[in-house]
Design a protein around this motif. Sequence first.
Motif, PDB file in Angstrom:
ATOM      1  N   ASP B   6       0.841  -1.193   0.000  1.00  0.00           N
ATOM      2  CA  ASP B   6       0.000   0.000   0.000  1.00  0.00           C
ATOM      3  C   ASP B   6       0.883   1.253   0.000  1.00  0.00           C
ATOM      4  O   ASP B   6       1.745   1.412   0.854  1.00  0.00           O
ATOM      5  CB  ASP B   6      -0.869  -0.045   1.266  1.00  0.00           C
ATOM      6  CG  ASP B   6      -1.973   0.995   1.235  1.00  0.00           C
ATOM      7  OD1 ASP B   6      -1.842   1.993   0.492  1.00  0.00           O
ATOM      8  OD2 ASP B   6      -2.952   0.807   1.974  1.00  0.00           O
ATOM      9  N   LYS B   7       0.618   2.136  -0.950  1.00  0.00           N
ATOM     10  CA  LYS B   7       1.427   3.359  -1.013  1.00  0.00           C
ATOM     11  C   LYS B   7       1.269   4.194   0.263  1.00  0.00           C
ATOM     12  O   LYS B   7       2.195   4.907   0.672  1.00  0.00           O
ATOM     13  CB  LYS B   7       1.023   4.204  -2.229  1.00  0.00           C
ATOM     14  CG  LYS B   7       1.463   3.577  -3.542  1.00  0.00           C
ATOM     15  CD  LYS B   7       1.309   4.516  -4.734  1.00  0.00           C
ATOM     16  CE  LYS B   7       1.763   3.767  -5.982  1.00  0.00           C
ATOM     17  NZ  LYS B   7       2.415   4.625  -6.969  1.00  0.00           N
ATOM     18  N   ALA B   8       0.117   4.091   0.837  1.00  0.00           N
ATOM     19  CA  ALA B   8      -0.113   4.859   2.064  1.00  0.00           C
ATOM     20  C   ALA B   8       0.787   4.355   3.189  1.00  0.00           C
ATOM     21  O   ALA B   8       1.322   5.143   3.987  1.00  0.00           O
ATOM     22  CB  ALA B   8      -1.584   4.751   2.477  1.00  0.00           C
ATOM     23  N   LEU B   9       0.972   3.047   3.224  1.00  0.00           N
ATOM     24  CA  LEU B   9       1.850   2.487   4.249  1.00  0.00           C
ATOM     25  C   LEU B   9       3.279   2.986   4.044  1.00  0.00           C
ATOM     26  O   LEU B   9       3.962   3.388   4.999  1.00  0.00           O
ATOM     27  CB  LEU B   9       1.808   0.953   4.192  1.00  0.00           C
ATOM     28  CG  LEU B   9       2.794   0.255   5.122  1.00  0.00           C
ATOM     29  CD1 LEU B   9       2.393   0.445   6.580  1.00  0.00           C
ATOM     30  CD2 LEU B   9       2.891  -1.236   4.803  1.00  0.00           C
ATOM     31  N   ILE B  10       3.710   2.938   2.800  1.00  0.00           N
ATOM     32  CA  ILE B  10       5.061   3.427   2.504  1.00  0.00           C
ATOM     33  C   ILE B  10       5.203   4.880   2.938  1.00  0.00           C
ATOM     34  O   ILE B  10       6.175   5.266   3.607  1.00  0.00           O
ATOM     35  CB  ILE B  10       5.368   3.269   0.994  1.00  0.00           C
ATOM     36  CG1 ILE B  10       5.356   1.783   0.602  1.00  0.00           C
ATOM     37  CG2 ILE B  10       6.697   3.917   0.646  1.00  0.00           C
ATOM     38  CD1 ILE B  10       5.577   1.511  -0.872  1.00  0.00           C
ATOM     39  N   ALA B  11       4.224   5.681   2.564  1.00  0.00           N
ATOM     40  CA  ALA B  11       4.293   7.110   2.880  1.00  0.00           C
ATOM     41  C   ALA B  11       4.312   7.329   4.386  1.00  0.00           C
ATOM     42  O   ALA B  11       5.097   8.144   4.909  1.00  0.00           O
ATOM     43  CB  ALA B  11       3.103   7.835   2.243  1.00  0.00           C
ATOM     44  N   ASP B 401      13.132   2.657   4.513  1.00  0.00           N
ATOM     45  CA  ASP B 401      13.632   1.418   5.127  1.00  0.00           C
ATOM     46  C   ASP B 401      12.774   0.270   4.595  1.00  0.00           C
ATOM     47  O   ASP B 401      11.779  -0.123   5.205  1.00  0.00           O
ATOM     48  CB  ASP B 401      13.517   1.517   6.649  1.00  0.00           C
ATOM     49  CG  ASP B 401      14.141   0.316   7.348  1.00  0.00           C
ATOM     50  OD1 ASP B 401      14.284  -0.744   6.707  1.00  0.00           O
ATOM     51  OD2 ASP B 401      14.478   0.430   8.547  1.00  0.00           O
ATOM     52  N   PRO B 402      13.131  -0.275   3.453  1.00  0.00           N
ATOM     53  CA  PRO B 402      12.219  -1.202   2.765  1.00  0.00           C
ATOM     54  C   PRO B 402      11.942  -2.490   3.537  1.00  0.00           C
ATOM     55  O   PRO B 402      10.834  -3.024   3.448  1.00  0.00           O
ATOM     56  CB  PRO B 402      12.916  -1.486   1.431  1.00  0.00           C
ATOM     57  CG  PRO B 402      14.322  -1.020   1.590  1.00  0.00           C
ATOM     58  CD  PRO B 402      14.336   0.019   2.661  1.00  0.00           C
ATOM     59  N   ILE B 403      12.912  -2.993   4.288  1.00  0.00           N
ATOM     60  CA  ILE B 403      12.667  -4.237   5.039  1.00  0.00           C
ATOM     61  C   ILE B 403      11.633  -3.983   6.131  1.00  0.00           C
ATOM     62  O   ILE B 403      10.678  -4.760   6.307  1.00  0.00           O
ATOM     63  CB  ILE B 403      13.974  -4.780   5.666  1.00  0.00           C
ATOM     64  CG1 ILE B 403      15.033  -5.067   4.587  1.00  0.00           C
ATOM     65  CG2 ILE B 403      13.695  -6.030   6.507  1.00  0.00           C
ATOM     66  CD1 ILE B 403      14.681  -6.125   3.590  1.00  0.00           C
ATOM     67  N   SER B 409       3.923  -4.451   6.315  1.00  0.00           N
ATOM     68  CA  SER B 409       2.840  -4.697   5.351  1.00  0.00           C
ATOM     69  C   SER B 409       2.179  -6.055   5.532  1.00  0.00           C
ATOM     70  O   SER B 409       1.080  -6.290   5.037  1.00  0.00           O
ATOM     71  CB  SER B 409       3.384  -4.609   3.925  1.00  0.00           C
ATOM     72  OG  SER B 409       4.041  -5.818   3.578  1.00  0.00           O
ATOM     73  N   ALA B 410       2.871  -6.959   6.201  1.00  0.00           N
ATOM     74  CA  ALA B 410       2.358  -8.319   6.394  1.00  0.00           C
ATOM     75  C   ALA B 410       2.051  -9.008   5.067  1.00  0.00           C
ATOM     76  O   ALA B 410       1.191  -9.887   4.988  1.00  0.00           O
ATOM     77  CB  ALA B 410       1.120  -8.316   7.293  1.00  0.00           C
ATOM     78  N   TYR B 411       2.784  -8.618   4.031  1.00  0.00           N
ATOM     79  CA  TYR B 411       2.556  -9.214   2.705  1.00  0.00           C
ATOM     80  C   TYR B 411       2.719 -10.736   2.744  1.00  0.00           C
ATOM     81  O   TYR B 411       1.919 -11.477   2.193  1.00  0.00           O
ATOM     82  CB  TYR B 411       3.536  -8.597   1.702  1.00  0.00           C
ATOM     83  CG  TYR B 411       3.486  -9.227   0.329  1.00  0.00           C
ATOM     84  CD1 TYR B 411       2.509  -8.830  -0.593  1.00  0.00           C
ATOM     85  CD2 TYR B 411       4.400 -10.203  -0.059  1.00  0.00           C
ATOM     86  CE1 TYR B 411       2.459  -9.403  -1.862  1.00  0.00           C
ATOM     87  CE2 TYR B 411       4.350 -10.782  -1.320  1.00  0.00           C
ATOM     88  CZ  TYR B 411       3.375 -10.380  -2.214  1.00  0.00           C
ATOM     89  OH  TYR B 411       3.309 -10.942  -3.456  1.00  0.00           O
ATOM     90  N   ARG B 412       3.757 -11.175   3.398  1.00  0.00           N
ATOM     91  CA  ARG B 412       4.026 -12.622   3.391  1.00  0.00           C
ATOM     92  C   ARG B 412       2.872 -13.396   4.028  1.00  0.00           C
ATOM     93  O   ARG B 412       2.440 -14.434   3.498  1.00  0.00           O
ATOM     94  CB  ARG B 412       5.343 -12.904   4.126  1.00  0.00           C
ATOM     95  CG  ARG B 412       5.782 -14.355   4.136  1.00  0.00           C
ATOM     96  CD  ARG B 412       5.983 -14.965   2.760  1.00  0.00           C
ATOM     97  NE  ARG B 412       7.152 -14.445   2.067  1.00  0.00           N
ATOM     98  CZ  ARG B 412       7.406 -14.694   0.764  1.00  0.00           C
ATOM     99  NH1 ARG B 412       6.568 -15.427   0.026  1.00  0.00           N
ATOM    100  NH2 ARG B 412       8.471 -14.182   0.188  1.00  0.00           N
TER     101      ARG B 412
END
Lengths: 430, 430, 430, 430
Positions: B6-11, B401-403, B409-412
């Motif tokens: 989610d871009k919002a999460l990144i932001a 901090d991508p990691i 994000s809990a993508y996995r």
Amino acid sequence: MTQRIDKALIAEQNDKLMPALLEDYDALARKLARQDIDIERITKQAELFQIAIPSWGTGTGGTRFARFPGEGEPRNIFEKLEDSAVINDLSQATERVSPHFPWDKVDDFKELKQYSDSLNLKWDSINSNTFQDQQDQQHSYKYGSLSNTSEAAREQAIEHNVECIKWGKILGSKTLTVWVGDGSNHPGQQHFQHAFERYLNSMKKIYAELPAGWELHIEHKMFEPAFYSTVIQDWGSNILAAMELGPQAKSLVDLGHHAPNVNIEMIVSRLIQFKKLGGFHFNDSKYGDDDLDSGSLHPYQQFLIFNELVDAQYRKQEGFNPNYMLDQSHNVTDPIESLINSAASVQRSYVAALLVNRPALTDYQLNNDALMASNTLKEAFHTDVTPILAMARARKGGAIDPIRTYRQSAYRATVAKQRPNSGGNGSGIV
Amino acid sequence: MTQRIDKALIAEQNDKLMPALLEDYDALARKLARQDIDIERITKQAELFQIAIPSWGTGTGGTRFARFPGEGEPRNIFEKLEDSAVINDLSQATERVSPHFPWDKVDDFKELKQYSDSLNLKWDSINSNTFQDQQDQQHSYKYGSLSNTSEAAREQAIEHNVECIKWGKILGSKTLTVWVGDGSNHPGQQHFQHAFERYLNSMKKIYAELPAGWELHIEHKMFEPAFYSTVIQDWGSNILAAMELGPQAKSLVDLGHHAPNVNIEMIVSRLIQFKKLGGFHFNDSKYGDDDLDSGSLHPYQQFLIFNELVDAQYRKQEGFNPNYMLDQSHNVTDPIESLINSAASVQRSYVAALLVNRPALTDYQLNNDALMASNTLKEAFHTDVTPILAMARARKGGAIDPIRTYRQSAYRATVAKQRPNSGGNGSGIV
Amino acid sequence: MTQRIDKALIAEQNDKLMPALLEDYDALARKLARQDIDIERITKQAELFQIAIPSWGTGTGGTRFARFPGEGEPRNIFEKLEDSAVINDLSQATERVSPHFPWDKVDDFKELKQYSDSLNLKWDSINSNTFQDQQDQQHSYKYGSLSNTSEAAREQAIEHNVECIKWGKILGSKTLTVWVGDGSNHPGQQHFQHAFERYLNSMKKIYAELPAGWELHIEHKMFEPAFYSTVIQDWGSNILAAMELGPQAKSLVDLGHHAPNVNIEMIVSRLIQFKKLGGFHFNDSKYGDDDLDSGSLHPYQQFLIFNELVDAQYRKQEGFNPNYMLDQSHNVTDPIESLINSAASVQRSYVAALLVNRPALTDYQLNNDALMASNTLKEAFHTDVTPILAMARARKGGAIDPIRTYRQSAYRATVAKQRPNSGGNGSGIV
Amino acid sequence: MTQRIDKALIAEQNDKLMPALLEDYDALARKLARQDIDIERITKQAELFQIAIPSWGTGTGGTRFARFPGEGEPRNIFEKLEDSAVINDLSQATERVSPHFPWDKVDDFKELKQYSDSLNLKWDSINSNTFQDQQDQQHSYKYGSLSNTSEAAREQAIEHNVECIKWGKILGSKTLTVWVGDGSNHPGQQHFQHAFERYLNSMKKIYAELPAGWELHIEHKMFEPAFYSTVIQDWGSNILAAMELGPQAKSLVDLGHHAPNVNIEMIVSRLIQFKKLGGFHFNDSKYGDDDLDSGSLHPYQQFLIFNELVDAQYRKQEGFNPNYMLDQSHNVTDPIESLINSAASVQRSYVAALLVNRPALTDYQLNNDALMASNTLKEAFHTDVTPILAMARARKGGAIDPIRTYRQSAYRATVAKQRPNSGGNGSGIV
């Protein structure tokens, strides 16, 4: 000339050993006959085998930590030739000597040639030396020779190589071998590409001076004396340089100049395929460029290399005619003994490779019968060809057991008296 | 599509980290300014940096002993693309994906292209696979593919490569990478020269099918799966093959495919010099082809390789345009995390190499000032370019901090639910 | 039982080969007699030589890239025993089989013991397996087994080893061999000291369960499956662990588990000296843990190892009684052929080492006569002991040329019909 | 004494560089503060860091092929101390000098002690030398020293070591480091076990002479000058020897004395665990014992070693107190510059290792979070600690940029005039 090995001594020793040799030789002949191999054909080829002696190998070698000289070391090229003649007297497989300049430089090269003629020795490849500074030298090689950033240093190194060719012509040599210590010890010290370009430009000038019928052999080395990079670090850079220079330039393989684990017999095959195999510096090694006695640690690797060489001969590969030479550092043995022993070790690999059943091997290869292909090589390798080697020597006037006869001759003790100031510099460093 | 980050999460995450980043970035800007380096110029180049993701890298790797699958592994190329999109969402440096056939083969390649377009992903080099037997395959590759003694097996392998080109054209790729497992496990099993000749003949047929504007990249490997010899064992055989084939053929360097101790940055320089550097498979290794995360063990070696690459760019070396790609085996980490991390590690080396004071380095090289040449490289390497990397990501919409953001994000966990039958074959083997 | 090699076939084949063998044997007897060696004493020792077959070696091996199964592969431990019996029928040097659990786990171990008895086979060292996850396993070994940070995983691994001992007792084994894949792929992943402490604590619990008369053999491995560090990486960690555990713990040497260039025969000597040499996994390798056929690449190294072993026997070294076992991966050959061949190759090294003139060698060593010491070993190595090996086999009812007789028997084709679903998992991975 | 670096020059140079340093230092302080690290605590530890200078390192090194001396090389231990004082003036991290006997032997050791006191230099470990023959020496070490087959040679070597202890006591040293060149170049030359037994017996006699509070450090080396085997070839033989001798005997790790690919940081951990880590010889290498400048090629490996050392300190590991020393061969640089640079390189690794977030790392390790464990180390490694190193030097009166200040001082040109006969033997060989 009294130092040389007395023919009567050789004959006397051989007489004692001949009955046992004949018994073993006959048994081997019968065994080979069952494989449809005529032992006499093999022995004949063994008799023709020749490998050159490096002049510097007749002295005791050392390491950066120390050199422990032996007694009676040769003090100049004339004494190195004497020792080489002894080696050939006994081994009958080393009639050529490879000189190293300026170590072996003399005032009168014609005199040197007459002397070698008198010993029935011939001259193999000329080795130039631009990895050391000589006392009277104008430009230092501390930062390289043919690839030095200084044009003056490069020109000096080129000039030395051109002189080597000139001297080699007088001696009857047909090859110039170029090994340089150029490289770097620090990342960034050298611009890899520019250094290689300077090297190639210098080599082109040397190549231009090459007489017809001569070859220029390029020797690569992964490291030492340079410890981060070297200009000709492997066979890849080597063959590319040889291709840039032209057909008279070829690659030389020193068995100790490779990265760990590298398949050297495969490199030999590649160089044969691309018509760029110039020759060999034979030695053995375990850790780096150890310069141990040929075949003393990895006899099967030595055999596998000869398997490639005999195969090329068998296939009548175009342009295949490599030089064989020993290049070892004898730190703990009598150099004469090591050189005799190593010449025989290389010859052993050659003879064993002659025994490989090549039609059968081809069949196994085409049918992917890996086990029987491997066993076909091993059958030849396991065959104890000692009787063939001994018989070939004996028939040519050499010694059945050359080490024993050498020790009987007391040659070393004799020359120890005649060479009182030996043990100095200039000898034995490989 | 809900799986993507989610871009919002990144932001939101970036907002938290931005103040500290700005402080570090400004401090670095001032430091670089004192060296007459404009940080913005460097950051711009960092933003342009791209390295491809190997489709198979998104699965968990393993060894011959075992594979310990992770959860939610992608089960097909569509899911691999999803994961790749996530990696690019966060890293903003990995917009290309390199497929492997037949692992990634689909019935409708146009559909696949549409899907990748929808994810804003492009296709990098096509990898053919003739080192495994597929279930419906007529001729086995047990004894080789392009160099097999059987013409039928060779033709089958050629045909597969030609198909790969065809599929690659649909996907918009411009490169075919050929790595074969061909070789031998026993001395004698293979005739080195004949095998190499068969390989070259097969490759010529593939080369003949290469569209204009495409490149054929040859990958060498010292060993594994063959353990005595391989057909393209090193850069020497590699460049000779590329030269035999023609200008569209180039050599690919996998960092893990060399003998111990080999100076890889020098090989890179040689390939650049001879206009044959096609690209890279980045990874790290300690013992063999370990396929560890790029730069995880030898960050300075990685920097030295980029020092050569940036230098070639700086010198506007003709024909220089290599491909960058990761090629790793993620056995104990989440593959997505390792790929994000490794892309940043390679990018770090690139950015640090941009900081090298090249005019000063040239001066030190010409004056043989080894210590200052070395220190010039080290000064760039020691510079902590983390703020530049983070800023480049942030400006393009990626994560500072991508990691951390990935874990947030809990993508996995999400895909673990959506991919119930993952953990099977076909993924992760490098 | 019809699959086994018909004694009549062996006899018939031997009859054809016996005249030539006798001729070679007699010639060798005469040659050895001249060295004061009684060939019959050597042949007797050759007859007593035994080396164990690894049960998993009877299947085709592979790499992480692929496995190319052969036909008629054994599908379970009973069929592996059948194949092992065939190997012993022909080689007469492999009466023991080493099982691997849980691969060879059966419901009724007594039945298995009866079956092996019926084949005249005995059980060698038991191999536990905690480097893979089994389907029903509670705790994963992804992050280690005996050194796992999870106590539950460690206990599970300990329990498996204790079970192995229990099964081994039923089978009549006397040794448990422990090799673990524990280690790390990233710097920092594991705390070296804590991991080793956990490993030692786990091993102490296993050691406590060791019956009287049993030995616990520890196997080290430099890398793979872990690629940055392993818990028992070399003989140093190995012997320290064995010393911590107690007198029943010893070190096992696998020839392929060392760093490049390492002098393995010296490690063997050190382990003998400190009474910690437990046994061997014989194989050969060029690049890593290649698991090639024993002696296929480095026959002289194999000989030098046996030179140490025979020397220890000769000196009646206290506590010297190592286990010999093959441990190879047969990727391109018929496993039965490779195992027959390799057993003979190891036996060859043993027999050649028996020929070393030890009093003379001692003399040369004390006098620092390096050349003659080396030549003394080489003289034994060069001796073609093929007739002794063949005679030893023939006298015990085995085949003079076991590969030829095996092929004549058509055993593989026979079992290929009887084992229709072979080629599956669980076999051949080393 | 005029040769030493003028404090006014240092101050003047530092004044110019201080504003930029303060800016970078403050920025780093803020960054570290965000990680809860007090920069002042780190800088204080950096100020306390000390690494010894090898007396022989102040001369130009070489290889067996050549040595290219620099100008103004020290001709004796007094001049070596002068150079060492200069190194410490600038680096403020090298107040100890490690002598090598007999190279540094003097008639009056009290005078030498007074001279070193006058320079504010202390004496580190004493190095004995039994790998070379001295001119007046009765028994040769050609075939070994402490393990020689000749008792007289062994006794001579023991006696030399006992003398070294005696001299060391006068100088205030507390450690004797024993490295021997003993080994063999041919299989069979040496009986491995007997040679090791002789070595141990000799060492026991030396150990018996060790004063209370002293340590005996054993240095292993895989090869060179011996090329087939060495008596103390690796850390395994090293620690066994140290255990045989007793608690005052410990193992010394030279970074260049290992087999290719070996994980040295793991060996460091093992030695710490078994309370046998005596100290280090720092240098770097790519191919063998290259003796390149510390950290010049593998800075991350150097960091990982310090990660182990700082971790042991952090865990208050019992008996942990290793010696740090440089041991390099400066073949193409000014030795003073290389030693200053290398001391700072090692110090850099130490300081970076202090920044590792150990509680977080422990957490990642216990949770098998390999990626974050790796990144935790990398975060510390990526931190540019240059400002800390410079500030630590400046605060102690050293130079912010020691190489620049050294060059400004024209020290080399000055001593070049005062040492007209330099460039001779005895210096620089490592």
